[in-house]
Design a protein around this motif. Structure first.
Motif, PDB file in Angstrom:
ATOM      1  N   GLY A 177       0.833  -1.193   0.000  1.00 53.06           N
ATOM      2  CA  GLY A 177       0.000   0.000   0.000  1.00 53.06           C
ATOM      3  C   GLY A 177       0.865   1.238   0.000  1.00 53.06           C
ATOM      4  N   PHE A 178       0.428   2.278   0.720  1.00 48.25           N
ATOM      5  CA  PHE A 178       1.262   3.463   0.873  1.00 48.25           C
ATOM      6  C   PHE A 178       0.900   4.174   2.171  1.00 48.25           C
ATOM      7  N   LEU A 179       1.833   4.979   2.656  1.00 46.88           N
ATOM      8  CA  LEU A 179       1.669   5.710   3.906  1.00 46.88           C
ATOM      9  C   LEU A 179       1.262   7.145   3.596  1.00 46.88           C
ATOM     10  N   LYS A 180       0.365   7.683   4.416  1.00 48.96           N
ATOM     11  CA  LYS A 180      -0.189   9.003   4.139  1.00 48.96           C
ATOM     12  C   LYS A 180      -0.397   9.773   5.427  1.00 48.96           C
ATOM     13  N   GLN A 181      -0.181  11.091   5.382  1.00 48.12           N
ATOM     14  CA  GLN A 181      -0.335  11.918   6.575  1.00 48.12           C
ATOM     15  C   GLN A 181      -1.495  12.905   6.510  1.00 48.12           C
ATOM     16  N   GLY A 182      -1.942  13.292   5.334  1.00 49.44           N
ATOM     17  CA  GLY A 182      -2.859  14.421   5.219  1.00 49.44           C
ATOM     18  C   GLY A 182      -4.331  14.069   5.222  1.00 49.44           C
ATOM     19  N   TYR A 183      -5.141  15.001   5.720  1.00 49.56           N
ATOM     20  CA  TYR A 183      -6.599  14.954   5.651  1.00 49.56           C
ATOM     21  C   TYR A 183      -7.096  16.267   5.050  1.00 49.56           C
ATOM     22  N   THR A 184      -8.152  16.205   4.258  1.00 48.52           N
ATOM     23  CA  THR A 184      -8.789  17.415   3.768  1.00 48.52           C
ATOM     24  C   THR A 184     -10.298  17.314   3.950  1.00 48.52           C
ATOM     25  N   TYR A 185     -10.880  18.361   4.523  1.00 48.89           N
ATOM     26  CA  TYR A 185     -12.331  18.505   4.595  1.00 48.89           C
ATOM     27  C   TYR A 185     -12.721  19.568   3.575  1.00 48.89           C
ATOM     28  N   ARG A 186     -13.674  19.241   2.742  1.00 49.87           N
ATOM     29  CA  ARG A 186     -14.050  20.143   1.655  1.00 49.87           C
ATOM     30  C   ARG A 186     -15.561  20.336   1.622  1.00 49.87           C
ATOM     31  N   VAL A 215     -10.215  22.636   4.154  1.00 50.60           N
ATOM     32  CA  VAL A 215      -9.389  22.734   5.350  1.00 50.60           C
ATOM     33  C   VAL A 215      -8.544  21.469   5.398  1.00 50.60           C
ATOM     34  N   SER A 216      -7.226  21.636   5.451  1.00 54.60           N
ATOM     35  CA  SER A 216      -6.319  20.486   5.440  1.00 54.60           C
ATOM     36  C   SER A 216      -5.411  20.506   6.665  1.00 54.60           C
ATOM     37  N   PHE A 217      -5.112  19.330   7.180  1.00 60.14           N
ATOM     38  CA  PHE A 217      -4.149  19.165   8.271  1.00 60.14           C
ATOM     39  C   PHE A 217      -3.565  17.773   8.165  1.00 60.14           C
ATOM     40  N   GLY A 218      -2.506  17.509   8.937  1.00 61.53           N
ATOM     41  CA  GLY A 218      -1.834  16.233   8.745  1.00 61.53           C
ATOM     42  C   GLY A 218      -1.276  15.619  10.002  1.00 61.53           C
ATOM     43  N   LEU A 219      -0.946  14.348   9.877  1.00 55.55           N
ATOM     44  CA  LEU A 219      -0.387  13.589  10.986  1.00 55.55           C
ATOM     45  C   LEU A 219       1.073  13.914  11.249  1.00 55.55           C
ATOM     46  N   ASP A 220       1.653  14.795  10.450  1.00 52.74           N
ATOM     47  CA  ASP A 220       3.030  15.196  10.719  1.00 52.74           C
ATOM     48  C   ASP A 220       3.152  15.860  12.086  1.00 52.74           C
ATOM     49  N   ALA A 221       2.023  16.293  12.650  1.00 51.60           N
ATOM     50  CA  ALA A 221       2.031  16.855  14.000  1.00 51.60           C
ATOM     51  C   ALA A 221       2.393  15.815  15.048  1.00 51.60           C
ATOM     52  N   LEU A 222       2.326  14.529  14.679  1.00 48.56           N
ATOM     53  CA  LEU A 222       2.660  13.445  15.619  1.00 48.56           C
ATOM     54  C   LEU A 222       4.111  12.992  15.493  1.00 48.56           C
ATOM     55  N   GLU A 223       4.845  13.541  14.543  1.00 48.97           N
ATOM     56  CA  GLU A 223       6.225  13.109  14.343  1.00 48.97           C
ATOM     57  C   GLU A 223       7.068  13.355  15.598  1.00 48.97           C
ATOM     58  N   GLY A 224       7.844  12.319  15.975  1.00 49.68           N
ATOM     59  CA  GLY A 224       8.658  12.400  17.176  1.00 49.68           C
ATOM     60  C   GLY A 224       7.903  12.045  18.440  1.00 49.68           C
ATOM     61  N   LYS A 225       6.596  11.816  18.324  1.00 47.71           N
ATOM     62  CA  LYS A 225       5.766  11.524  19.493  1.00 47.71           C
ATOM     63  C   LYS A 225       5.167  10.118  19.451  1.00 47.71           C
ATOM     64  N   VAL A 226       5.034   9.561  18.260  1.00 48.30           N
ATOM     65  CA  VAL A 226       4.531   8.194  18.107  1.00 48.30           C
ATOM     66  C   VAL A 226       5.408   7.459  17.104  1.00 48.30           C
ATOM     67  N   ALA A 227       5.369   6.135  17.143  1.00 48.03           N
ATOM     68  CA  ALA A 227       6.246   5.341  16.283  1.00 48.03           C
ATOM     69  C   ALA A 227       5.866   5.440  14.809  1.00 48.03           C
ATOM     70  N   HIS A 228       4.564   5.563  14.534  1.00 48.72           N
ATOM     71  CA  HIS A 228       4.087   5.578  13.152  1.00 48.72           C
ATOM     72  C   HIS A 228       3.173   6.780  12.945  1.00 48.72           C
ATOM     73  N   PRO A 229       3.732   7.948  12.629  1.00 45.46           N
ATOM     74  CA  PRO A 229       2.913   9.161  12.481  1.00 45.46           C
ATOM     75  C   PRO A 229       2.310   9.292  11.078  1.00 45.46           C
ATOM     76  N   TYR A 230       1.571   8.265  10.667  1.00 45.64           N
ATOM     77  CA  TYR A 230       0.950   8.252   9.348  1.00 45.64           C
ATOM     78  C   TYR A 230      -0.087   7.141   9.335  1.00 45.64           C
TER      79      TYR A 230
END
Length: 397
Positions: free
Chosen positions: A68-77, A85-100
């Motif tokens: 498959g593939f790994l993805k971080q972003g979400y968009t509400y339209r 409005v878009s935001f992403g799981l990159d906010a979890l980087e360094g805090k969880v093992a799999h931030p995606y």
């Protein structure tokens, strides 16, 4: 008559991953599946970051990520205005093992797990075998089936019912399935089209009370999932005839869209009255059913799986008493009733049934996620709150 330590009804992801977890621990296990192969129709395909640790523990994460593939972003339209409005799981980087999140059709995950299961001699899957009835006593569960058209009986110390929302196992042991059925029909479609080339993000929650939809890329072959809902009173036989209207309204100007597969189905918010009946344990959709908005059904089923095979292994090996299975039943039901059910219902309302002042109010909260780091972190951590930590503790010995 065939006897095993554990029988599992259902060869979906919950059934097969429970089998893999038990078999890797050396527990003899047999999976009974009424179909002749892995179900290929459109099903769940997003694995929240919070379940990826469990897939890694089962030895599936790396190979699944490759397929498959790994993805971080979400968009509400907003469909009516085009606002995003878009935001992403990159906010979890360094805090969880799999931030995606991982995107992969559940049929592919099951196939990958089956490959590993086939290497374990004490595990097997029996296809074309439909459970007809279940009975039990203090030491044994007896499962009567029709296998290849002929009656066959299997017995085991334990049975896991992972045979879906219409679970024969659940019905056979007299467990109620309380809740509601939504008055809409969901239509999940797999379409092949390069939506990225047309400016679509990898995952979009399209908000509209007529053309609301979830649009998400499944794999690296330009296969996408487009899921919408329609009035349940419309004839199911003519679902396909109504699809062009949705495609044209949501994807105007895109004329190279290929319909690969589709699956209409009813949506429920239901939970079994108990997830344990003696030597029978329920997991996944057999234990709880939810509308799929937000991907919380598969997430819940996987969290059932990770804690169940661990606890059942410890019981069979004599390390803990079977009271740990009562804990499983109680805690997993509580998570569904208190967290999954209301969250999935709210997700459904937001995407498919929000308009006017309610929509603007929802957009205010979504916009805040782009400026309030604490609010975003809290939202992104929600899938982790659906996890039940290992129940194997000496207190149950």
């Amino acid at each position: 008559m065939t006897e095993q330590t554990v029988l599992i009804a259902g060869a979906g992801p919950v059934g097969i991953l429970n089998a893999l977890g038990l078999a890797r621990a050396g527990i003899p296990v047999t999976v009974l599946e009424r179909g002749s192969e892995v179900v290929q129709s459109p099903r769940a395909m997003v694995y929240h970051w919070s379940v990826l640790d469990g897939l890694e523990q089962l030895g599936l994460f790396e190979v699944a990520a490759t397929r498959g593939f790994l993805k971080q972003g979400y968009t509400y339209r907003v469909h009516a205005t085009g606002e995003q409005v878009s935001f992403g799981l990159d906010a979890l980087e360094g805090k969880v093992a799999h931030p995606y999140n991982l995107h992969l059709g559940q049929n592919v995950l099951v196939a990958l797990a089956l490959e590993q299961l086939a290497a374990l001699p004490h595990a097997k899957v029996v296809w074309n075998t439909e459970v007809r009835s279940v009975s039990q006593d203090d030491t044994t569960v007896r499962v009567e089936t029709t296998s290849g058209g002929d009656p066959a009986v299997f017995t085991a110390q334990w049975l896991i019912g992972a045979d879906g929302a219409r679970s024969t196992v659940r019905e056979s042991v007299g467990v109620a399935f309380d809740g509601i059925t939504w008055p809409e029909r969901f239509v999940a479609t797999n379409i092949r089209v390069d939506l990225e080339a047309h400016g679509w993000p990898l995952t979009t929650m399209l908000m509209d009370d007529r053309y609301g939809a979830i649009i998400s890329k499944i794999d690296t072959t330009n296969l996408w999932r487009f899921t919408y809902c329609e009035d349940e009173t419309l004839p199911v036989e003519t679902v396909r005839d109504r699809m062009p209207e949705y495609f044209q309204a949501v994807f105007p100007g895109i004329d190279d869209l290929e319909l690969v597969a589709f699956s209409p189905y009813r949506m429920h918010q239901r939970a079994a009255s108990t997830f344990r009946a003696g030597r029978v344990l329920l997991a996944g959709d057999a234990a709880h059913a939810t509308n799929p908005t937000g991907g919380l059904g598969l997430t819940s089923g996987l969290f059932d799986t990770f804690v169940l095979y661990d606890a059942l292994t410890a019981v069979i090996e004599g390390r803990v008493s079977d009271a740990v299975l009562d804990d499983y039943a109680r805690q997993r039901r509580k998570v569904f009733v208190d967290k999954v059910n209301p969250a999935a219902s709210a997700n459904k309302k937001l995407v498919y049934h929000t308009a006017g002042a309610e929509l603007e109010e929802a957009m205010v909260e979504l916009r805040r996620l782009t400026t309030d780091a604490d609010a975003l972190f809290t939202r992104l951590m929600f899938p982790k709150t659906l996890e039940t930590p290992s129940l194997v503790e000496e207190v149950h010995a």
